[in-house]
Design a protein around this motif. Structure first.
Motif, mmCIF file in Angstrom:
data_model
loop_
_atom_site.group_PDB
_atom_site.id
_atom_site.type_symbol
_atom_site.label_atom_id
_atom_site.label_comp_id
_atom_site.label_asym_id
_atom_site.label_seq_id
_atom_site.Cartn_x
_atom_site.Cartn_y
_atom_site.Cartn_z
ATOM 1 N N LEU A 66 0.761 -1.232 0.086
ATOM 2 C CA LEU A 66 0.232 0.009 0.073
ATOM 3 C C LEU A 66 0.935 1.280 -0.056
ATOM 4 C CD1 LEU A 66 -2.810 -1.052 2.568
ATOM 5 C CD2 LEU A 66 -2.933 -0.971 0.004
ATOM 6 N N SER A 67 1.955 1.231 0.649
ATOM 7 C CA SER A 67 2.959 2.512 0.837
ATOM 8 C C SER A 67 3.591 2.719 -0.699
ATOM 9 C CB SER A 67 3.868 2.337 1.859
ATOM 10 O OG SER A 67 3.360 2.246 3.110
ATOM 11 N N ALA A 68 4.029 1.676 -1.223
ATOM 12 C CA ALA A 68 4.536 1.821 -2.501
ATOM 13 C C ALA A 68 3.602 2.015 -3.634
ATOM 14 C CB ALA A 68 5.543 0.509 -2.833
ATOM 15 N N GLY A 69 2.478 1.071 -3.528
ATOM 16 C CA GLY A 69 1.706 1.223 -5.017
ATOM 17 C C GLY A 69 0.594 2.277 -4.835
ATOM 18 N N ARG A 70 0.467 2.663 -3.542
ATOM 19 C CA ARG A 70 -0.709 3.758 -3.489
ATOM 20 C C ARG A 70 -2.284 3.216 -3.974
ATOM 21 N NH1 ARG A 70 1.364 7.786 0.136
ATOM 22 N NH2 ARG A 70 3.424 7.257 0.482
ATOM 23 N N ARG A 71 -2.277 2.074 -4.178
ATOM 24 C CA ARG A 71 -3.602 1.736 -4.671
ATOM 25 C C ARG A 71 -3.923 0.463 -4.129
ATOM 26 N NH1 ARG A 71 -3.102 1.352 -11.028
ATOM 27 N NH2 ARG A 71 -5.227 0.370 -10.739
ATOM 28 N N GLY A 87 -9.289 2.143 -5.041
ATOM 29 C CA GLY A 87 -8.973 3.502 -4.271
ATOM 30 C C GLY A 87 -7.575 3.831 -4.182
ATOM 31 N N GLU A 88 -7.548 5.203 -4.181
ATOM 32 C CA GLU A 88 -6.259 5.700 -3.990
ATOM 33 C C GLU A 88 -5.645 5.574 -2.573
ATOM 34 O OE1 GLU A 88 -6.540 9.423 -5.842
ATOM 35 O OE2 GLU A 88 -6.648 8.553 -7.812
ATOM 36 N N VAL A 89 -4.521 5.186 -2.152
ATOM 37 C CA VAL A 89 -3.882 5.003 -0.712
ATOM 38 C C VAL A 89 -3.124 6.220 -0.344
ATOM 39 C CG1 VAL A 89 -2.764 3.595 0.755
ATOM 40 C CG2 VAL A 89 -4.186 2.590 -0.980
ATOM 41 N N GLU A 90 -3.521 6.906 0.826
ATOM 42 C CA GLU A 90 -2.669 7.727 1.647
ATOM 43 C C GLU A 90 -1.829 7.304 2.789
ATOM 44 O OE1 GLU A 90 -2.397 12.530 2.631
ATOM 45 O OE2 GLU A 90 -4.232 11.603 2.065
ATOM 46 N N VAL A 91 -0.901 7.271 3.239
ATOM 47 C CA VAL A 91 -0.166 6.545 4.249
ATOM 48 C C VAL A 91 -0.017 7.402 5.335
ATOM 49 C CG1 VAL A 91 1.655 5.025 5.127
ATOM 50 C CG2 VAL A 91 0.743 4.977 2.688
ATOM 51 N N PHE A 92 -0.145 7.010 6.717
ATOM 52 C CA PHE A 92 0.061 8.107 7.849
ATOM 53 C C PHE A 92 0.608 6.901 9.015
ATOM 54 C CE2 PHE A 92 -3.906 9.557 5.915
ATOM 55 C CZ PHE A 92 -3.381 11.195 5.535
ATOM 56 N N SER A 93 1.871 7.600 9.648
ATOM 57 C CA SER A 93 2.299 6.968 10.737
ATOM 58 C C SER A 93 1.277 7.237 11.702
ATOM 59 C CB SER A 93 3.637 7.527 11.160
ATOM 60 O OG SER A 93 3.490 8.848 11.467
ATOM 61 N N ALA A 94 1.518 6.461 12.819
ATOM 62 C CA ALA A 94 0.421 6.653 14.032
ATOM 63 C C ALA A 94 0.559 7.963 14.626
ATOM 64 C CB ALA A 94 0.797 5.352 15.152
ATOM 65 N N TYR A 120 2.481 0.807 14.181
ATOM 66 C CA TYR A 120 1.406 0.598 12.955
ATOM 67 C C TYR A 120 1.284 1.888 12.097
ATOM 68 C CZ TYR A 120 -0.551 -3.611 15.095
ATOM 69 O OH TYR A 120 -0.816 -4.871 15.670
ATOM 70 N N ALA A 121 0.569 1.607 10.963
ATOM 71 C CA ALA A 121 0.534 2.715 9.906
ATOM 72 C C ALA A 121 -1.075 2.948 9.776
ATOM 73 C CB ALA A 121 1.361 2.745 8.850
ATOM 74 N N TYR A 122 -1.350 3.846 9.359
ATOM 75 C CA TYR A 122 -3.010 4.304 9.013
ATOM 76 C C TYR A 122 -2.757 4.143 7.582
ATOM 77 C CZ TYR A 122 -4.437 4.541 13.677
ATOM 78 O OH TYR A 122 -4.859 4.612 15.148
ATOM 79 N N TYR A 123 -3.847 3.854 7.025
ATOM 80 C CA TYR A 123 -3.903 3.781 5.451
ATOM 81 C C TYR A 123 -5.453 4.627 4.992
ATOM 82 C CZ TYR A 123 0.130 0.905 5.769
ATOM 83 O OH TYR A 123 1.330 0.526 6.222
ATOM 84 N N ARG A 124 -5.583 5.562 4.538
ATOM 85 C CA ARG A 124 -6.750 6.172 3.957
ATOM 86 C C ARG A 124 -7.051 5.631 2.750
ATOM 87 N NH1 ARG A 124 -7.695 12.341 5.232
ATOM 88 N NH2 ARG A 124 -5.883 12.616 3.840
#
Length: 152
Positions: A66-71, A87-94, A120-124
């Motif tokens: 998810l972090s690399a492909g963003r999809r 969907g398109e993915v945006e990554v957030f640290s905790a 953990y990371a969050y993925y919107r």
């Protein structure tokens, strides 16, 4: 005996999709690595009314993909009642996750990854295409969202 009412209207399917996003706990998450090798896992999710929030370890295959492909492709339901979300993915640290996203996730599951000792990371996941259908009779009009805009 189930009475067949025929195919749902697009409006009924959208209402059903939104209801499922509110009440269901798990979603199938499909991602791919840089070589295109697919990876599919179930994860807890939360819906904030616009986006799907996931949380997982950033070093596992799903987190890396998810972090690399963003999809991502998300799937709810079984083969007779399907919801697919591309969907398109945006990554957030905790530490950097918007509080509204983290709170909707924690509120739904009673678990807050920000409080874990493990990272953990969050993925919107922002929906771009949403499709929903019950069996073959609803296939022709299955697309409810395109380019991030609801068609109904």
């Amino acid at each position: 005996m189930k009475i067949d009412k025929g195919p749902r209207t697009a409006g009924e399917r959208k209402r059903d999709v939104l209801g499922r996003l509110e009440r269901e706990t798990d979603v199938w998450v499909a991602s791919a690595d840089g070589a295109g090798v697919p990876y599919l896992v179930p994860l807890w999710f939360a819906w904030d009314g616009a986006d799907v929030w996931l949380a997982t370890r950033p070093g596992n295959p799903t987190g890396r993909n998810l972090s690399a492909g963003r999809r991502a492709r998300l799937a709810l339901g079984d083969t007779r009642d399907v919801v697919l979300i591309d969907g398109e993915v945006e990554v957030f640290s905790a530490r950097d996750v918007p509080s509204a996203g983290a709170e909707v996730f924690a509120g739904k599951h009673g678990w807050d990854p920000r409080s874990e000792q493990a990272v953990y990371a969050y993925y919107r996941v922002r929906p771009v295409v949403v499709q929903a259908w019950c069996e073959v009779r609803e296939l022709p009009k299955r697309t409810l969202m395109r380019d991030g805009a609801w068609l109904v």
